[in-house]
Write a protein that holds these residues in place. Structure first.
Motif, short mmCIF file in Angstrom:
data_model
loop_
_atom_site.label_atom_id
_atom_site.label_comp_id
_atom_site.label_asym_id
_atom_site.label_seq_id
_atom_site.Cartn_x
_atom_site.Cartn_y
_atom_site.Cartn_z
N ASN A 119 0.84 -1.20 0.00
CA ASN A 119 0.00 0.00 0.00
C ASN A 119 0.88 1.26 0.00
N GLY A 120 1.92 1.24 0.82
CA GLY A 120 2.82 2.38 0.91
C GLY A 120 3.61 2.65 -0.35
N LYS A 121 3.77 1.64 -1.20
CA LYS A 121 4.53 1.81 -2.45
C LYS A 121 3.63 2.11 -3.64
N ASN A 122 2.34 2.33 -3.39
CA ASN A 122 1.39 2.64 -4.45
C ASN A 122 1.88 3.86 -5.24
N PRO A 123 2.11 3.71 -6.55
CA PRO A 123 2.60 4.83 -7.34
C PRO A 123 1.52 5.79 -7.84
N LEU A 124 0.27 5.48 -7.57
CA LEU A 124 -0.82 6.29 -8.13
C LEU A 124 -1.82 6.67 -7.04
N GLY A 125 -1.31 7.35 -6.01
CA GLY A 125 -2.17 7.80 -4.92
C GLY A 125 -3.39 8.56 -5.45
N ILE A 126 -4.43 8.58 -4.71
CA ILE A 126 -5.74 9.17 -5.01
C ILE A 126 -6.48 8.33 -6.04
N ILE A 127 -5.89 8.12 -7.21
CA ILE A 127 -6.56 7.34 -8.25
C ILE A 127 -6.66 5.87 -7.83
N VAL A 128 -5.58 5.33 -7.29
CA VAL A 128 -5.60 4.02 -6.64
C VAL A 128 -5.65 4.36 -5.15
N PRO A 129 -6.84 4.31 -4.56
CA PRO A 129 -7.12 5.00 -3.30
C PRO A 129 -6.55 4.37 -2.03
N CYS A 130 -5.24 4.45 -1.89
CA CYS A 130 -4.60 3.90 -0.69
C CYS A 130 -4.98 4.69 0.57
N HIS A 131 -5.51 5.89 0.39
CA HIS A 131 -5.96 6.68 1.55
C HIS A 131 -7.18 6.05 2.23
N ARG A 132 -7.82 5.11 1.57
CA ARG A 132 -9.01 4.46 2.13
C ARG A 132 -8.68 3.27 3.02
N VAL A 133 -7.40 3.06 3.31
CA VAL A 133 -7.00 1.93 4.16
C VAL A 133 -6.64 2.45 5.55
N VAL A 134 -7.23 1.82 6.55
CA VAL A 134 -7.06 2.25 7.94
C VAL A 134 -6.65 1.05 8.81
N GLY A 135 -6.30 1.33 10.04
CA GLY A 135 -5.96 0.28 10.98
C GLY A 135 -7.16 -0.58 11.32
N ALA A 136 -6.91 -1.71 11.93
CA ALA A 136 -7.98 -2.66 12.29
C ALA A 136 -9.04 -2.01 13.17
N ASP A 137 -8.63 -1.04 13.99
CA ASP A 137 -9.58 -0.36 14.89
C ASP A 137 -10.18 0.90 14.26
N GLY A 138 -9.91 1.11 12.96
CA GLY A 138 -10.45 2.27 12.26
C GLY A 138 -9.58 3.51 12.36
N SER A 139 -8.45 3.40 13.06
CA SER A 139 -7.57 4.56 13.23
C SER A 139 -6.77 4.82 11.96
N LEU A 140 -6.38 6.08 11.80
CA LEU A 140 -5.52 6.44 10.68
C LEU A 140 -4.14 5.86 10.93
N THR A 141 -3.60 5.24 9.90
CA THR A 141 -2.24 4.72 9.97
C THR A 141 -1.47 5.36 8.83
N GLY A 142 -0.23 4.98 8.66
CA GLY A 142 0.66 5.60 7.69
C GLY A 142 0.02 5.93 6.35
N TYR A 143 0.49 7.02 5.78
CA TYR A 143 0.05 7.43 4.44
C TYR A 143 1.21 8.20 3.82
N GLY A 144 1.61 7.79 2.62
CA GLY A 144 2.75 8.41 1.96
C GLY A 144 2.64 9.91 1.81
N GLY A 145 1.42 10.42 1.70
CA GLY A 145 1.21 11.85 1.55
C GLY A 145 1.03 12.58 2.88
#
Length: 166
Positions: A119-145
């Protein structure tokens, strides 16, 4: 032999976005200060010719008029990374999934850590929506941006006022 690349930079509510095309097909979308952003010298010549459709779709997305991208993409990565990135494209607009849920969808429930790395190596952020991935408890976790951008993108997709402004 090197593959011909072009790039252009567009403004967005989340800061400048660098679009990269390989052989005329969108292969990268990078934010400023993005983790895993390739060196600028690998982006090719400045030329906005191959980006018309991508720019049009991004503008419609940021205007709240587009929920799913259809622009043709070139996803260069390992087979596992590409399978993760394809799963990301299946997460509906305005929704989130955990790394574990993505690992389950890939048929490998113990692969949540590997899913996170891909997920962190996704070369097409926003279009390939890696921002929609969260921790198991729903918390925000790492995001390249950056987590602030991730929160703003999620808020924007959930229809919260002012979220598109950066």
């Amino acid at each position: 032999m090197t593959t011909p690349k072009q790039h252009t930079v567009i403004d967005s509510p989340y800061g400048p976005l660098t679009l990269v095309a390989t052989d005329g097909v969108l292969s990268g979308l990078y934010m400023t200060d993005q983790r895993h952003r390739p060196p600028e010298e690998t982006f090719g010549e400045p030329d906005d010719t191959p980006f018309g459709e991508a720019i049009e779709e991004l503008r419609a997305y940021f205007a709240g008029e587009l929920k799913e991208f259809s622009v043709r993409l070139r996803l260069d990565g390992t087979p596992f990374q590409r399978s993760v990135w394809e799963q990301l494209r299946k997460i509906p607009y305005g929704e989130t999934r955990s790394y574990g849920e993505l690992a389950d969808a890939l048929g490998n429930p113990k692969a949540s850590r590997a899913v996170g790395l891909a997920n962190g190596k996704n070369p097409l952020g926003i279009i390939v929506p890696c921002h929609r991935v969260v921790g198991a408890d729903g918390s925000l976790t790492g995001y390249g941006g950056g987590l602030e951008r991730k929160q703003r993108l999620l808020d924007f997709e959930r229809g919260e006022r002012g979220a598109a402004l950066f």
